[in-house]
Structure formats: C-alpha cells, structure tokens
Design a protein around this motif. Structure first.
Motif, PDB file in Angstrom:
ATOM      1  N   ILE A 207      13.273  18.614  19.993  1.00  0.00           N
ATOM      2  CA  ILE A 207      13.195  19.400  18.015  1.00  0.00           C
ATOM      3  C   ILE A 207      12.058  19.260  17.692  1.00  0.00           C
ATOM      4  CG2 ILE A 207      15.582  18.871  16.431  1.00  0.00           C
ATOM      5  CD1 ILE A 207      15.754  20.608  19.155  1.00  0.00           C
ATOM      6  N   VAL A 208      11.641  18.161  17.393  1.00  0.00           N
ATOM      7  CA  VAL A 208      10.768  17.401  16.866  1.00  0.00           C
ATOM      8  C   VAL A 208       9.590  18.241  16.422  1.00  0.00           C
ATOM      9  CG1 VAL A 208       8.826  15.377  15.897  1.00  0.00           C
ATOM     10  CG2 VAL A 208      11.542  15.233  17.037  1.00  0.00           C
TER      11      VAL A 208
ATOM     12  N   HIS B 257      31.506  17.396  20.255  1.00  0.00           N
ATOM     13  CA  HIS B 257      32.149  17.185  19.715  1.00  0.00           C
ATOM     14  C   HIS B 257      31.239  17.716  17.835  1.00  0.00           C
ATOM     15  CE1 HIS B 257      33.364  13.355  21.687  1.00  0.00           C
ATOM     16  NE2 HIS B 257      34.332  13.382  21.294  1.00  0.00           N
ATOM     17  N   SER B 258      29.632  17.935  18.183  1.00  0.00           N
ATOM     18  CA  SER B 258      29.659  18.830  17.196  1.00  0.00           C
ATOM     19  C   SER B 258      30.032  20.373  17.614  1.00  0.00           C
ATOM     20  CB  SER B 258      27.748  19.002  18.379  1.00  0.00           C
ATOM     21  OG  SER B 258      27.190  19.850  16.574  1.00  0.00           O
ATOM     22  N   ALA B 259      30.622  20.724  17.855  1.00  0.00           N
ATOM     23  CA  ALA B 259      31.540  21.736  18.373  1.00  0.00           C
ATOM     24  C   ALA B 259      32.677  21.666  17.282  1.00  0.00           C
ATOM     25  CB  ALA B 259      32.254  23.050  20.173  1.00  0.00           C
TER      26      ALA B 259
ATOM     27  N   LEU C 292      20.966  22.488  20.603  1.00  0.00           N
ATOM     28  CA  LEU C 292      21.723  22.993  19.532  1.00  0.00           C
ATOM     29  C   LEU C 292      22.478  21.834  18.615  1.00  0.00           C
ATOM     30  CD1 LEU C 292      22.666  24.875  17.060  1.00  0.00           C
ATOM     31  CD2 LEU C 292      24.089  25.930  18.997  1.00  0.00           C
ATOM     32  N   PRO C 293      22.934  21.096  19.124  1.00  0.00           N
ATOM     33  CA  PRO C 293      23.847  20.053  18.739  1.00  0.00           C
ATOM     34  C   PRO C 293      22.530  18.756  18.320  1.00  0.00           C
ATOM     35  CG  PRO C 293      24.546  20.699  21.323  1.00  0.00           C
ATOM     36  CD  PRO C 293      23.572  21.640  20.773  1.00  0.00           C
ATOM     37  N   ILE C 294      21.977  18.795  18.831  1.00  0.00           N
ATOM     38  CA  ILE C 294      20.580  17.645  19.033  1.00  0.00           C
ATOM     39  C   ILE C 294      20.450  18.326  17.374  1.00  0.00           C
ATOM     40  CG2 ILE C 294      18.737  16.172  18.851  1.00  0.00           C
ATOM     41  CD1 ILE C 294      19.407  16.535  21.886  1.00  0.00           C
ATOM     42  N   GLN C 295      19.771  18.921  17.474  1.00  0.00           N
ATOM     43  CA  GLN C 295      19.275  20.033  16.095  1.00  0.00           C
ATOM     44  C   GLN C 295      20.001  20.190  15.102  1.00  0.00           C
ATOM     45  OE1 GLN C 295      16.360  23.030  16.514  1.00  0.00           O
ATOM     46  NE2 GLN C 295      17.632  24.607  14.871  1.00  0.00           N
ATOM     47  N   TYR C 296      21.086  20.500  14.565  1.00  0.00           N
ATOM     48  CA  TYR C 296      21.705  20.116  14.413  1.00  0.00           C
ATOM     49  C   TYR C 296      22.597  19.056  13.079  1.00  0.00           C
ATOM     50  CZ  TYR C 296      26.713  21.875  11.156  1.00  0.00           C
ATOM     51  OH  TYR C 296      27.279  22.759  10.116  1.00  0.00           O
TER      52      TYR C 296
ATOM     53  N   LEU D 298      18.446  26.158  11.213  1.00  0.00           N
ATOM     54  CA  LEU D 298      17.389  26.270  11.282  1.00  0.00           C
ATOM     55  C   LEU D 298      16.705  26.946  12.402  1.00  0.00           C
ATOM     56  CD1 LEU D 298      15.449  23.164  10.472  1.00  0.00           C
ATOM     57  CD2 LEU D 298      15.960  24.946   8.730  1.00  0.00           C
ATOM     58  N   PRO D 299      16.144  28.029  12.277  1.00  0.00           N
ATOM     59  CA  PRO D 299      15.934  28.737  13.498  1.00  0.00           C
ATOM     60  C   PRO D 299      15.782  28.206  14.888  1.00  0.00           C
ATOM     61  CG  PRO D 299      14.005  29.599  11.662  1.00  0.00           C
ATOM     62  CD  PRO D 299      15.252  28.074  11.698  1.00  0.00           C
TER      63      PRO D 299
END
Length: 382
Positions: free
Chosen positions: A23-24, A153-155, A267-271, A279-280
């Motif tokens: 992600i970085v 848990h992100s969901a 996706l959960p990490i980025q969110y 973000l895209p």
C-alpha cells in the motif's frame, strides 16, 4: 489528492506487514518511519533499504547484532528486544502504528503506542482478546482510534459508517477452512501440511492453522466484542466458503448492511491507513458475475468445538480469553513440530480452561502470568 500519513509497522516482514508496504508503494504520501521484525533480517534489510525508516527493531537479540552490521552504511538506528519493539510503537514521527505481530507479544507495544497518542491499525487480534478491558479504556482516555485491519472487523467497521450504531447482531463470516464438512474421525490423522492448505487466504502458519480449527474465528468473536461494544451472544458466526462477503451488521429494524470484496487483505489495510478517505486501488476489483452462488451455513461446533470454547471464554471474561489464546499458541507450536495431533489442539485449550481458575479484572501482570501458566499446562500435557 492531498494525502499524508506517517506510520510505524510492528511486524513488517509478516503477511500483513508486507501487504502494508505494498500500500505504501502505491501511495507515496504514506511515509514509513519505523519498522520491526522478529528474526527475518534478510527481508528486513531489503525493506530498510527501500523505505529508509529512521528506526528498525530486530526482536531477536543475536539477529539484531548481525543486522546492525549489514546496514552500517545506512543512516538508521537499530534496536532490539521488547524495549526496541516499544520504541518502534512510540516513535515520535509516526501517527499511526500498524500492529501486525502475531500473538500476545503485541499487547505491551500496542498499549505503549496508545499512551503515546498513536492511532492503531489493529491486525493483532490477541491484543484485544487478552487485554480488551485495558486497551479500550486507554484508547478512550487518550482519544486514540482502534482501526481494524482484519477483513471481517474492517467489514463490520465499514458497514457501520454513517449509521446509528443500534446493532441487533453482528454476522461474522468464516471460510470454514480446509476441513469444512469433515467429522472428528476424518481429522484423526491430519498433518501440518494438510492444515496449512487454506482454500482462500494466504496467511502465516499460525493464523492458517487457527483458521482450520475455527480458533481464529473464536478470537475474532472476542475481538469484535471489544471493538464494537456488543455482547458475545449478539455475534453470529456464519460459514461463507467463497470469502466474498467479509461480514455484516444487522440493525434493530432487521436491515443487514454488508461489505463485499475479493479475498484480499489490501483493502482493509488501506482503509485503516487512509480512513476516513477511500482512495483508488488497482488489481482487486470484485466481479460478482463471476460467482454463481454465495452460500452461508452454520458452523459445526461439535467437530470444531474450539469456537464454543472461545465464546465461553469471551462471556466469562477475566483471564479466561488469555487462557484460550495462550494454550492455543502453545498447542499450535507443538502441532507444527509434530509433537501433538491435530485434534489435541482444541483438547489442549479445553484442558487449560478447565484447569485454571479465572481472575476478574486482571492486571497486565495477571495476564502474562496466566499466559505462562496456560503454556506450561499445554507443554506438560504433551
């Protein structure tokens, strides 16, 4: 898009840590200031040279000495041990700490990070399983956010955005692991290689074994209790083999809001890193038309009774969740070394929970003493 975040990563060489660094790479606005690993200094050196953190911790003291020599040409400070882990967690230039270490070892550095005012991107579920009553209280006192990284848990967290948090029930999904539909007799001769073949997810060995026994789902039930302030009885586990619907929330009016996506942790990490912004992202777009059926079933808690043990531990509270977690950690370690059978993992947890007297409102010292006692029981039993 103006986006800036400064992060530290506890456990940068593991599955979550390496995906966080993906992600970085996609977002130069995220700067990595400090990272840690237990002993994988080959990968850690590559990460250090690529991301140029100020501070690196190698928990293993001997490996830290070797690592320091390897990166002596770089302007990086190398530290080690538990104290070094807490240095990474509290590094002044970071405002978010990704806690991606495995096991109860994540508890103290997470507490230190919270006390230092850092927001937590929480991938270490054992932190809340063992010390949820302490961690959530500290987070409130220090006005710190606990941002879930686990996909389930992100969901749930995403499903709650913009809604009145009048939860009737959390629907926590599970893939069912590689042995869904098997009986206890079928599991008699399971080897570590068998249990490490997860159908949907690419995870570390410990989490993969826990997924196969439903221990991981039990830990997530306890974690959800603390993250979303719900009773254990209001968390329903559903086996969803496709791992497309990551979890859902049923509200008081019986509306169900769910988050769907590919079986991918990015996706959960980025969110967690970019919240509240979205973000895209490239490469993991969900094509629902490719899935003819999304199925749901109740878990078999007779065969996979560790899930029932987790709920019991979560309802009793005190040190019982620590007993559940630590006895499992010890049992999985022994199983991976072929010292106990697959079925003995859950049996070891049950024995520890029945053998150790609970303590209500445990201190940190009580938690770590219970951790040692539970492990000792499992080792002695083997």
């Amino acid at each position: 898009m103006d986006f800036r975040h400064n992060i530290s990563i506890l456990g940068s060489t593991g599955s979550i840590g390496t995906q966080t660094l993906d992600i970085v790479r996609a977002y130069p606005g995220i700067k990595v200031w400090a990272i840690s690993a237990y002993s994988n200094i080959d990968l850690l050196e590559k990460q250090t040279r690529e991301f140029a953190p100020d501070l690196v911790c190698v928990v293993d003291e001997e490996k830290a000495k070797e690592f320091k020599v390897r990166v002596s040409d770089l302007p990086v400070r190398v530290t080690s041990g538990k104290a070094g882990l807490s240095e990474v967690a509290t590094y002044e230039k970071a405002n978010i700490v990704v806690t991606a270490v495995v096991g109860i070892s994540g508890l103290i550095p997470t507490i230190d990070a919270i006390k230092a005012g850092k927001n937590i991107a929480l991938a270490n579920k054992e932190t809340l399983v063992t010390g949820g009553h302490i961690v959530t209280k500290l987070a409130r006192e220090h006005n710190v956010s606990l941002l879930p990284v686990d996909s389930e848990h992100s969901a749930i967290f995403q499903s709650l955005q913009g809604a009145e948090k009048k939860i009737k029930r959390i629907l926590l999904t599970a893939s069912g692991g590689p042995f869904f539909g098997k009986t206890r007799d079928d599991l008699t001769n399971i080897t570590p290689a068998d249990a490490l073949k997860h159908p949907n997810w690419d995870m570390g060995a410990k989490v993969t074994i826990d997924s196969s026994t439903l221990v991981n789902k039990g830990l997530e039930v306890i974690e959800a209790k603390w993250l979303f302030d719900v009773d254990i009885d209001d968390i329903e586990v559903l086996v969803h083999r496709q791992s497309i619907l990551h979890s859902a929330v049923m509200f008081e009016d019986n509306a169900v809001i769910a988050q769907l996506g590919t079986p991918d942790m990015k996706l959960p990490i980025q969110y967690a890193l970019t919240y509240p912004q979205r973000l895209p992202m490239k490469g993991n777009e969900l094509d629902l038309a490719a899935y003819a059926n999304l199925t749901f079933a109740k878990p078999d808690t007779d065969t996979f009774f560790a899930l029932s043990l987790a709920k019991k531990a979560g309802k009793e509270g005190g040190i019982m969740p620590t007993i559940f977690n630590s006895s499992d950690e010890a049992a999985v370690e022994l199983f991976l070394k072929n010292k106990i059978s697959y079925l003995e993992i859950s049996e070891s947890i049950q024995n520890a929970m029945e053998s150790i007297k609970n303590i209500e409102n445990p201190t940190i010292e009580d938690i770590f003493e219970a951790d040692k006692l539970a492990r000792r029981l499992v080792y002695d039993r083997s």
